[in-house]
Design an enzyme around this catalytic site. Structure first.
Site, short mmCIF file in Angstrom:
data_model
loop_
_atom_site.label_atom_id
_atom_site.label_comp_id
_atom_site.label_asym_id
_atom_site.label_seq_id
_atom_site.Cartn_x
_atom_site.Cartn_y
_atom_site.Cartn_z
N PRO A 47 11.57 32.93 -7.52
CA PRO A 47 12.40 31.73 -7.53
C PRO A 47 11.65 30.51 -7.00
O PRO A 47 11.18 30.52 -5.87
CB PRO A 47 13.54 32.11 -6.58
CG PRO A 47 12.93 33.09 -5.64
CD PRO A 47 11.92 33.86 -6.44
N ASP A 86 15.40 29.35 -5.25
CA ASP A 86 15.30 29.49 -3.81
C ASP A 86 15.89 28.21 -3.22
O ASP A 86 15.29 27.15 -3.32
CB ASP A 86 13.81 29.61 -3.45
CG ASP A 86 13.59 30.13 -2.05
OD1 ASP A 86 14.59 30.45 -1.38
OD2 ASP A 86 12.43 30.21 -1.64
N TRP A 523 11.89 33.03 3.60
CA TRP A 523 11.09 34.04 2.90
C TRP A 523 11.87 35.34 2.75
O TRP A 523 11.62 36.12 1.86
CB TRP A 523 9.76 34.28 3.62
CG TRP A 523 8.81 33.16 3.37
CD1 TRP A 523 8.54 32.12 4.20
CD2 TRP A 523 8.04 32.94 2.19
NE1 TRP A 523 7.65 31.27 3.62
CE2 TRP A 523 7.31 31.76 2.39
CE3 TRP A 523 7.89 33.65 1.00
CZ2 TRP A 523 6.44 31.24 1.43
CZ3 TRP A 523 7.01 33.14 0.03
CH2 TRP A 523 6.30 31.95 0.26
N GLN A 558 0.97 33.61 -3.49
CA GLN A 558 2.08 34.52 -3.21
C GLN A 558 1.63 35.88 -2.71
O GLN A 558 2.45 36.74 -2.44
CB GLN A 558 2.98 34.67 -4.43
CG GLN A 558 3.63 33.37 -4.86
CD GLN A 558 4.46 32.73 -3.76
OE1 GLN A 558 4.98 33.41 -2.88
NE2 GLN A 558 4.58 31.41 -3.78
N TRP A 562 5.49 35.94 -1.69
CA TRP A 562 6.54 36.73 -2.32
C TRP A 562 6.12 38.16 -2.64
O TRP A 562 6.93 39.08 -2.58
CB TRP A 562 7.00 36.01 -3.59
CG TRP A 562 8.30 36.45 -4.13
CD1 TRP A 562 9.48 36.53 -3.44
CD2 TRP A 562 8.57 36.87 -5.47
NE1 TRP A 562 10.47 36.97 -4.29
CE2 TRP A 562 9.95 37.18 -5.54
CE3 TRP A 562 7.80 37.00 -6.62
CZ2 TRP A 562 10.55 37.61 -6.72
CZ3 TRP A 562 8.40 37.41 -7.79
CH2 TRP A 562 9.76 37.72 -7.83
N LYS A 595 -7.82 20.24 -5.59
CA LYS A 595 -6.38 20.41 -5.54
C LYS A 595 -5.68 19.11 -5.94
O LYS A 595 -6.13 18.03 -5.58
CB LYS A 595 -6.05 20.73 -4.09
CG LYS A 595 -4.68 21.25 -3.84
CD LYS A 595 -4.60 21.65 -2.38
CE LYS A 595 -3.20 22.12 -2.05
NZ LYS A 595 -3.19 22.89 -0.82
N LYS A 598 -0.80 14.18 -3.95
CA LYS A 598 -0.39 12.78 -4.03
C LYS A 598 -1.42 11.86 -3.39
O LYS A 598 -1.72 10.80 -3.91
CB LYS A 598 0.97 12.61 -3.34
CG LYS A 598 2.13 12.95 -4.26
CD LYS A 598 3.45 12.62 -3.58
CE LYS A 598 4.59 13.34 -4.31
NZ LYS A 598 5.70 13.64 -3.42
#
Length: 1047
Positions: A47, A86, A523, A558, A562, A595, A598
């Site tokens: 999610p 989530d 989490w 993850q 997750w 990466k 912004k």
RNA sequence: GGGCCCGUAGCUUAGCAUGGUCGGAGCGCACGGCUGAUAACCGUGAGGUCACGCGUUCAAAUCGCGUCGGGCCCA
């Protein structure tokens, strides 16, 4: 009827139409329901957090999922694919707090927790809806109608049930532990929520006075002066060597204890002018050495604490080799403290301010603000050895960016560390793509498994279902709403805070049980997704039927997220892994491999890519750019290339349509079966290729090598279909009669394109659907309603002909070589050549493809030589002066000149016969060198297995054809200029001033008339050229005036 | 500081688990061609010490060690 496609590939239009079609006809639900009864494929969507905006990475993630699920579905699997969201947690609280201009938890309390929760909930829903739309634009097909949401009651129940399981298995523990703490959010935060970056902090060396020894100090170093008030010990490494030194600074004399290897450094930092080593001993000797807390006078609580040196392995040979230990403010400190029975002194509150325990001077002050004050206090008391600044990586709260602190607090833990061995065993049963994601990276992470702090002192989250008795301390964990209803004797409607906080239970002891005010770490929410999405424990049947997941895929971050949290929760609940296979994918970085962020201004929004090039392009790009598990270096240029490929596909698709329409092509009538006998070798070739392609795709999908799948598709479209087959087949579509050769071509094109749409469907679903609707649904209303409802195209082995594919490969190489030779020989393709000769060391078998080769090279004859043979070469000879000179002396030059003009063939023949006279000079073999030369009329060029020779000599016939093609090309150009349709007839006049050229062209009159569809064609030397369009041209040296008008 | 992954022409990359026709492709660039897919398409060419260093080997982009740079995660 198939309809004509006029324009260029317009992704926007295609995608809008297709999306509309899917919506209107409910194609997505149909693809899923039609497979009920098929083999099950349980996919669990990781999610995304409801931030409101998807980024390139999340787009890629969903595209991978979608491509795989579409593929599975077409292969007959009954796919379960609820999207997930989530929706709890601090990030949303922070957003809402910002919107309401709150500064701290107190603002929330005074605003009203119920209203705050309401805001959070609305916010999360809004964000979810916005993101759903963004995902849909990408053609990501998941169940968006009924997604699982972590804020739903049934979801909360799954989490509660899991915690109850943990409690039953004695894996839930309340502990006083040092945690990462955000003093702004006033909550513990997970390791995963800590962000590290460079921060400038004090770097201080402090002297702790040793008990009972005059002027003797232990020297420690720290970057957090504010933790000094909580110091209760010093750690030394048992195996390091330490020194006691007498050191002088000005008129002051200190006796200092530190690691021997660091003495020089420390004394330099402290500006000591000289020193003398008094003693050396191992760290062990320091064990138990007592000292006095340097700020004891300011912090009364410190005077009742015993301070001494402890031994610890975590001490490193850096700074002073002695480590200041504050068990209330450090993970290792805490562990050591517990082990050694130290007092865990933590005079800091949840708001990051000193409590009364810190003494009058510090109480109420914010810890990070007080560093300077502590430094001054230390200096005032003469305990500051050196003071400076250091830049180092320091942890921050991932949401509000506040520097974190470590404090000891009461928290709830899941004792995951106890399950470590079981987890390691389980991950071996999981199939990992790539393999190292599991065998190295994940395994490494699990090996370091620590107990999991699951409690958070916040509002917007799943409340901990833990009630504790005020009187006896009894702990009770509630596993469902039903259980809670029963236990408290009322109907519960809202499981969120603050409603749930009101519920009190009766303790068997007669006391009152109140809920622990904490909520779950977010989490934990997503950790239970694999059963929560099946509504377990409410719905046991679904669970039995589907769990565990067949497949999940997420980014490599993850591993600790997750992949891990799910494993942990599942081990607690069911003692096994909740997934059978995992594809770990990469990150999307900018074109330099940095990466996207912004602050760097290098962020690319998926929406922008879609706007410029379309969703299919974005999808195909991210899928083909690298292996899924590698990071994508996003490149606009490559996106544009991908778009070009789709454009070529589009052109290849629409090219035959006008002809098919003219001929009222009906695929049911004109099919492969019927025209089998008329298939040309190139037809059988493209059919073989497309079936080979299908097999390749299956092979690569097996191991989720999506990049290889999509690259194979691109390659097929560009090379086989567009650059080759379409070129070969074009002339056949121009045949006007109902020629079986043309029908065979149509049938082949049709079969190939329809197959291709199915192969493309999972990866470029829009364009595939658009083509399918036109080619299939427009002629056969009984066909599957959507390409995505079709069965996957299993390779048809009977159509695969590897030998033919290999032959064609050779032909293509030869064609390229001929192009090369033509260019160097100055003979453009429009001009035919009489023959090409293929020479190779190996057998070259063109069996059946000669015509293709002749057509593509525009030659009249192909000659394949026996292996090792070469075409007859011209012989050239070079006189060898250094041999001739000594023999003929003064006549040497004459001989050389004579040899140069002699006929090499004759010379060689004479020499072979042993008697050669040139200009009456006797010539011997060593006087000449023979060279083989490619005859003037031939141009050679190499291909992979040999050489091809092109005969570029012109004959009248060839010239006539060449000129005819020049004329035809120009007439066609003019037809185009007049916007004539392909089938329109014209009347044409051609005036050529050059007699030779005229004669040549006149020989081709019928051919020309036929090619340009002229009813009447006049070719003359001088006449008044008339027509709707009249143009003058220059071809080679001839002036040609052409006039045409509509016939 | 530690674990894992990555580093090939200006750009995007294939090849590296089984070392030896592997140094390939696309884009871009230059030149040329085609002109009934044409705001398309095709051919040719220039461009690389396969990040760097050391090693193993008859032979390394490919294996090992180290260094540098990038990514994810951890400390």
């Amino acid at each position: 009827m198939i309809s004509e496609v006029a324009g260029q590939y317009d992704a926007k239009e295609v995608e809008n139409q297709v999306n509309e079609f899917w919506d209107k006809n409910e194609i997505y639900p149909k693809t899923r329901t039609m497979r009920i009864g098929g083999k099950k494929f349980f996919f669990v969507d990781g999610p995304p957090y409801t931030t409101g905006m998807i980024h390139l990475g999340t787009a890629w993630n969903k595209v991978i999922k979608d491509a795989i699920l579409r593929y599975r579905s077409m292969n007959g699997f009954h796919v379960k694919d609820r999207a997930g969201w989530d929706m709890h947690g601090l990030p949303i609280e922070v957003k809402v707090e910002e919107a309401l201009n709150f500064k701290s938890k107190k603002d929330i309390e005074s605003y009203g927790v119920d209203k705050f929760i309401q805001k959070c909930m609305e916010f999360a829903h809004r964000q979810k809806d916005a993101m759903t739309d963004q995902f849909k634009i990408l053609g990501a097909w998941l169940d968006w109608e009924e997604p699982y949401m972590t804020l739903k009651d049934e979801y909360l129940e799954a989490a509660w049930w899991t915690l109850k399981r943990a409690h039953e298995r004695d894996l839930l523990e309340r502990g006083f532990r040092v945690v990462n703490w955000c003093p702004r959010c006033e909550t513990a935060i997970a390791d995963a929520e800590v962000e590290y970056w460079e921060e400038t902090d004090p770097s201080i060396y402090v002297k702790f006075p040793v008990v009972g020894e005059e002027k003797t100090y232990l020297v420690i170093w720290t970057t957090t002066p504010w933790t000094i008030p909580a110091n209760v010990g010093v750690a030394a490494h048992p195996e390091f060597e330490y020194s006691k030194v007498r050191a002088w600074k000005g008129d002051r004399e200190d006796i200092l204890i530190m690691a021997t290897s660091l003495v020089d450094n420390v004394l330099r930092e402290g500006r000591y002018r000289d020193y003398q080593i008094l003693d050396k001993f191992s760290g062990e000797a320091l064990d138990g050495l007592g000292y006095v807390h340097p700020l004891e006078d300011l912090i009364p609580a410190q005077s009742s604490i015993e301070h001494k040196v402890h031994l610890a392995d975590f001490v490193t040979a850096e700074n002073t080799g002695l480590v200041h230990v504050a068990p209330g403010h450090g993970m290792e400190d805490f562990e050591l403290g517990v082990e050694r029975g130290m007092t865990v002194f933590c005079p800091v509150g949840g708001d990051g301010r000193y409590t009364e325990e810190a003494g009058e001077k510090y109480v109420g002050k914010y810890v990070r603000d007080i560093n300077d004050e502590v430094n001054i206090d230390l200096a005032d008391r003469g305990f500051m050895l050196a003071e400076g600044k250091i830049s180092h990586r320091y942890g921050h709260c991932w949401r509000c960016k506040t520097p974190i602190i470590y404090i000891a607090t009461p928290q709830w833990f899941l004792k995951i560390a106890d399950l470590r061995d079981d987890m390691l065993k389980e991950i071996e049963n999981v199939k990992w793509y790539p393999d190292w994601a599991g065998s190295s990276r994940f395994k490494d992470w699990v090996e370091g498994a620590r107990d999991w702090c699951i409690s958070r002192q916040r509002y917007w989250g799943i409340p901990l279902p833990i009630w504790i008795c005020n009187d006896c301390g009894q702990v009770e964990v509630i596993g469902s709403i039903e259980e809670l209803d029963e236990r408290c004797g009322q109907k519960i409607v809202d499981l969120h805070r603050p409603a749930v906080d009101e519920i009190v239970l009766d303790c068997p002891c007669g006391g009152t049980m109140r809920r622990v005010p904490d909520v779950f770490d977010v989490w934990f929410d997503s950790a239970v997704a694999s059963w929560a999405t099946l509504n377990y424990p409410r719905d046991k049947d679904e669970f039995e039927e589907w769990w565990p997941a067949d497949f999940i895929t997420e980014g490599h971050d993850q591993t600790r997220g997750w992949f891990y949290s799910q494993l942990g929760a599942s081990m607690v609940s069911f003692g096994q892994a909740p997934y059978k296979s995992v594809l770990m994918h990469g990150f999307t970085l900018d074109d330099k491999g940095k990466k996207m962020s912004k602050s760097l201004g290098n962020v690319v929004q998926p929406e922008e890519v879609v706007r410029k090039f379309g969703a299919d392009t974005l999808r195909f790009y991210v899928l083909s750019s690298n292996a899924p598990w590698e990071d994508i270096h996003f490149s606009w240029e490559e996106v544009a290339n991908t778009n070009r490929m789709l454009n070529i596909l589009w052109n290849a698709y629409r090219f035959p349509l006008p002809y098919m329409l003219l001929d009222e092509f009906d695929p049911a009538e004109t099919n492969l079966e019927r025209y089998k006998e008329h298939l040309r070798p190139e037809d059988r070739w493209i059919l073989s290729r497309v079936n080979t392609l299908a097999g390749e795709i299956d092979g690569h999908m097996e191991t989720y090598q999506l990049h290889r799948v999509t690259r194979a598709l691109s390659e097929f479209v560009m090379e086989d279909l567009s650059r080759w087959y379409i070129q070969l087949v074009r002339p056949r579509t121009w045949i006007e009669t109902a020629d079986p050769d043309k029908q065979a071509a149509y049938a082949t094109i049709y079969e190939t394109m329809v197959t291709l749409t199915k192969l493309l469907a999972p990866f470029a679903p829009f364009i595939a659907e658009s083509i399918y609707q036109n080619l299939v649904r427009n002629v056969d209303p009984g066909a599957s309603e959507s390409v995505h409802m079709c069965d996957w195209h299993n390779p048809r082995d009977e159509l695969v002909d590897e030998i033919l594919e290999a032959k064609m490969k050779t032909v293509r190489e030869v064609v390229e070589a001929v192009s090369n030779a033509r260019q160097r020989g100055g003979r453009k393709l429009r001009w035919p050549v009489s023959k090409i000769i293929i020479s190779s060391a190996e057998e070259v078998d063109l069996g059946g493809l000669e015509k293709v080769l002749m057509g593509q090279t525009n030659c009249k004859k192909v000659e394949v030589l026996e292996p090792g043979q070469k075409p007859p070469m011209d012989l050239a000879l070079n006189p060898v002066p250094r041999k001739i000179g000594p023999i003929f002396k003064g006549d040497a030059q004459k001989v050389i000149q004579a040899l140069k003009v002699a006929d090499p063939v004759q010379v060689k023949k004479d020499l072979d016969q042993g008697r050669c006279m040139i200009a009456s000079f006797p010539i011997t073999p060593e006087m000449v060198e023979f060279l083989e030369q490619v005859p003037e009329n031939l141009v050679d060029a190499a291909f992979s297995s040999g050489t091809v020779y092109v005969d570029i000599a012109l004959t009248d016939d060839l010239e006539a054809e060449g000129y005819a093609r020049e004329v035809i090309r120009r007439v066609q150009d003019m037809r185009k200029e007049m916007d004539l349709r392909v089938e329109d007839k014209i009347i044409a006049m051609v005036e050529i001033d050059n007699e030779d050229v005229l004669n040549l062209v006149q020989r081709m009159e019928d051919h020309i008339a036929n090619e340009v569809r002229a009813e009447r064609l006049e070719i003359k030397k001088s006449m008044e050229v008339q027509g709707a369009l009249v143009k003058d041209w220059t071809v080679e040296d001839a002036c040609i005036r052409i006039g045409i008008r509509h016939g």
